[in-house]
Design a protein around this motif. Structure first.
Motif, PDB file in Angstrom:
ATOM      1  N   ALA A 170       0.920  -1.316  -0.186  1.00 43.35           N
ATOM      2  CA  ALA A 170       0.039  -0.017  -0.029  1.00 43.35           C
ATOM      3  C   ALA A 170       1.048   1.144   0.106  1.00 43.35           C
ATOM      4  O   ALA A 170       0.202   2.213  -1.063  1.00 43.35           O
ATOM      5  N   LYS A 171       2.167   1.000   1.095  1.00 39.73           N
ATOM      6  CA  LYS A 171       3.073   2.809   0.811  1.00 39.73           C
ATOM      7  C   LYS A 171       3.691   2.496  -0.610  1.00 39.73           C
ATOM      8  O   LYS A 171       3.616   3.535  -1.062  1.00 39.73           O
ATOM      9  N   ALA A 172       3.995   1.370  -1.110  1.00 37.94           N
ATOM     10  CA  ALA A 172       5.268   1.487  -2.523  1.00 37.94           C
ATOM     11  C   ALA A 172       3.847   2.308  -3.061  1.00 37.94           C
ATOM     12  O   ALA A 172       4.343   2.691  -3.914  1.00 37.94           O
ATOM     13  N   LYS A 173       3.065   1.417  -4.007  1.00 39.81           N
ATOM     14  CA  LYS A 173       0.948   2.566  -4.589  1.00 39.81           C
ATOM     15  C   LYS A 173       1.437   3.494  -4.466  1.00 39.81           C
ATOM     16  O   LYS A 173       1.503   4.633  -5.291  1.00 39.81           O
ATOM     17  N   LEU A 174       1.485   4.185  -3.014  1.00 34.58           N
ATOM     18  CA  LEU A 174       1.730   5.684  -2.646  1.00 34.58           C
ATOM     19  C   LEU A 174       2.544   6.547  -3.025  1.00 34.58           C
ATOM     20  O   LEU A 174       2.690   7.261  -3.767  1.00 34.58           O
ATOM     21  N   MET A 175       3.815   5.958  -2.956  1.00 32.29           N
ATOM     22  CA  MET A 175       5.199   6.383  -3.251  1.00 32.29           C
ATOM     23  C   MET A 175       5.440   6.611  -5.377  1.00 32.29           C
ATOM     24  O   MET A 175       5.409   7.241  -5.331  1.00 32.29           O
ATOM     25  N   ALA A 176       4.933   5.800  -5.099  1.00 31.23           N
ATOM     26  CA  ALA A 176       4.569   5.609  -7.120  1.00 31.23           C
ATOM     27  C   ALA A 176       4.054   6.008  -7.587  1.00 31.23           C
ATOM     28  O   ALA A 176       4.449   7.118  -8.379  1.00 31.23           O
ATOM     29  N   ALA A 177       2.553   6.961  -6.470  1.00 38.72           N
ATOM     30  CA  ALA A 177       2.015   7.679  -7.226  1.00 38.72           C
ATOM     31  C   ALA A 177       2.468   9.497  -7.372  1.00 38.72           C
ATOM     32  O   ALA A 177       2.127  10.170  -8.193  1.00 38.72           O
ATOM     33  N   GLY A 178       2.987   9.437  -6.031  1.00 37.76           N
ATOM     34  CA  GLY A 178       3.698  10.513  -5.849  1.00 37.76           C
ATOM     35  C   GLY A 178       5.290  10.981  -5.922  1.00 37.76           C
ATOM     36  O   GLY A 178       6.115  11.675  -5.546  1.00 37.76           O
ATOM     37  N   GLN A 179       5.421  10.087  -6.694  1.00 37.03           N
ATOM     38  CA  GLN A 179       6.938  10.294  -7.449  1.00 37.03           C
ATOM     39  C   GLN A 179       7.199  11.568  -7.868  1.00 37.03           C
ATOM     40  O   GLN A 179       6.898  11.817  -8.652  1.00 37.03           O
ATOM     41  N   ARG A 180       8.703  12.184  -7.481  1.00 33.59           N
ATOM     42  CA  ARG A 180       9.279  12.784  -8.034  1.00 33.59           C
ATOM     43  C   ARG A 180      10.020  12.697  -9.605  1.00 33.59           C
ATOM     44  O   ARG A 180      10.503  11.650  -9.458  1.00 33.59           O
ATOM     45  N   PRO A 181       9.860  13.467 -10.642  1.00 30.76           N
ATOM     46  CA  PRO A 181      10.518  12.928 -11.810  1.00 30.76           C
ATOM     47  C   PRO A 181      12.057  14.047 -11.707  1.00 30.76           C
ATOM     48  O   PRO A 181      12.471  14.595 -11.531  1.00 30.76           O
ATOM     49  N   ILE A 182      13.251  13.275 -12.493  1.00 34.01           N
ATOM     50  CA  ILE A 182      14.191  13.792 -12.519  1.00 34.01           C
ATOM     51  C   ILE A 182      14.369  13.566 -13.841  1.00 34.01           C
ATOM     52  O   ILE A 182      13.529  13.496 -14.786  1.00 34.01           O
ATOM     53  N   ALA A 183      15.320  15.614 -14.158  1.00 33.95           N
ATOM     54  CA  ALA A 183      15.662  15.614 -15.442  1.00 33.95           C
ATOM     55  C   ALA A 183      16.855  14.496 -15.894  1.00 33.95           C
ATOM     56  O   ALA A 183      17.498  13.859 -15.302  1.00 33.95           O
ATOM     57  N   GLU A 184      16.445  13.936 -17.298  1.00 36.82           N
ATOM     58  CA  GLU A 184      17.320  13.043 -17.341  1.00 36.82           C
ATOM     59  C   GLU A 184      18.697  13.274 -18.032  1.00 36.82           C
ATOM     60  O   GLU A 184      19.310  13.201 -17.072  1.00 36.82           O
ATOM     61  N   ALA A 185      18.548  14.887 -18.273  1.00 38.66           N
ATOM     62  CA  ALA A 185      20.467  15.359 -18.246  1.00 38.66           C
ATOM     63  C   ALA A 185      20.994  15.607 -17.021  1.00 38.66           C
ATOM     64  O   ALA A 185      22.339  15.457 -16.788  1.00 38.66           O
ATOM     65  N   ALA A 186      20.535  15.486 -15.742  1.00 38.85           N
ATOM     66  CA  ALA A 186      21.057  15.668 -14.476  1.00 38.85           C
ATOM     67  C   ALA A 186      21.985  14.070 -13.989  1.00 38.85           C
ATOM     68  O   ALA A 186      22.544  13.460 -13.262  1.00 38.85           O
ATOM     69  N   LEU A 187      21.253  12.676 -14.889  1.00 41.83           N
ATOM     70  CA  LEU A 187      21.958  11.617 -14.391  1.00 41.83           C
ATOM     71  C   LEU A 187      22.504  11.667 -16.137  1.00 41.83           C
ATOM     72  O   LEU A 187      24.039  10.371 -15.222  1.00 41.83           O
ATOM     73  N   THR A 188      22.978  12.467 -16.610  1.00 41.76           N
ATOM     74  CA  THR A 188      24.246  12.169 -17.412  1.00 41.76           C
ATOM     75  C   THR A 188      25.479  13.587 -17.095  1.00 41.76           C
ATOM     76  O   THR A 188      26.338  13.503 -17.408  1.00 41.76           O
ATOM     77  N   GLU A 189      25.271  14.069 -16.466  1.00 42.66           N
ATOM     78  CA  GLU A 189      26.039  15.531 -16.133  1.00 42.66           C
ATOM     79  C   GLU A 189      27.362  15.451 -15.394  1.00 42.66           C
ATOM     80  O   GLU A 189      27.450  13.782 -13.954  1.00 42.66           O
ATOM     81  N   LYS A 190      28.275  15.056 -15.746  1.00 46.97           N
ATOM     82  CA  LYS A 190      29.912  15.011 -14.638  1.00 46.97           C
ATOM     83  C   LYS A 190      29.654  15.279 -13.761  1.00 46.97           C
ATOM     84  O   LYS A 190      29.647  16.780 -13.660  1.00 46.97           O
TER      85      LYS A 190
END
Length: 258
Positions: A170-190
């Protein structure tokens, strides 16, 4: 009677001021969440830290860029009087690594299932350094932004298994619904500065992490000469949510270390 009264009063005052001085020396704990999460993921950890007498700040990580997010957290740190322990989860590890730069009051960093990048490394590069991450296929179609960037989410039906397998459904489903997105560029930034080379660090992660392979997390802990690395069998990527006591205990060790 008067002598006993004054003695008791003096003892009470000494205890009060002694406790106040001890509390004043305690560092503030700044908790930085990672991608697909928010500050509520630290609730169990915060509850224990506050109960144990620590001041806690849950930073709202913008999840836009390592440099920009690091500068934002750095501004929080600069506004805190006294020592600080920076704690980062997942991508938040890259952020605290950047945020520590130039802040002399950061006495320790705690990496919670988190990236501790070397100069020139990105989160994406580190997550693929060892086999085992299954995050890629669970991502939803990127959301195009007006500035040309893209936001990444995890598909809600895949979120519990991928991200929070040891959290109640139940908690995991709430976390899924309220997840914050990350900018794709942040994951490739050095990363521009590896502050863990000069600031003592502690690491904790789950052995069943599906986002960042356990081998990668151990590699980063070893490379950073971790003061203590706690590995929790069966724990998912959100180890601070499923095992808050173990994570809080490690943070307190970092906070009290000399």
């Amino acid at each position: 009677m008067k002598a006993k009264f004054f003695a008791a009063t003096a003892l009470a005052a000494a205890t009060l001021f002694g406790n106040a001085a001890f509390a004043a020396e305690r560092p503030t704990i700044v908790l930085v969440h990672g991608a697909f999460a928010d500050s509520s993921s630290w609730d169990g950890v915060s509850q224990k830290l506050i109960k144990d007498g620590y001041k806690v700040v849950g930073a709202a990580n913008p999840l836009r860029s390592v440099k920009g997010d690091g500068a934002y957290v750095s501004s929080i740190v600069k506004g805190i009087q006294g020592p600080v322990v920076l704690v980062g989860h997942s991508y938040g590890g890259s952020v605290i690594t950047a945020a520590a730069s130039g802040n002399q009051n950061v006495k320790a960093m705690v990496y919670v299932a988190a990236f501790a990048p070397e100069v020139g490394e990105s989160a994406l590069e580190l997550s693929g350094k060892f086999p085992g991450s299954t995050l890629g296929p669970t991502l939803a179609a990127p959301v195009a932004l007006a500035d040309g960037n893209k936001d990444l989410y995890i598909q809600q039906d895949k979120f519990p298994s991928q991200f929070a397998a040891d959290v109640p459904a139940a908690k995991a489903k709430l976390m899924a619904a309220g997840q914050r997105p990350i900018a794709e560029a942040a994951l490739t930034e050095k990363t521009e500065e590896a502050t863990w080379k000069n600031i003592p660090s502690w690491f904790v992660y789950g052995k069943a992490d599906k986002n960042i392979p356990a081998a990668a997390l151990q590699f980063m802990a070893d490379r950073a000469s971790s003061r203590q690395t706690v590995v929790i069998n069966g724990a998912s990527h959100v180890v601070m949510t499923s095992h808050p006591k173990e994570v809080a205990d490690l943070i307190e060790k970092a906070a009290s270390a000399q």
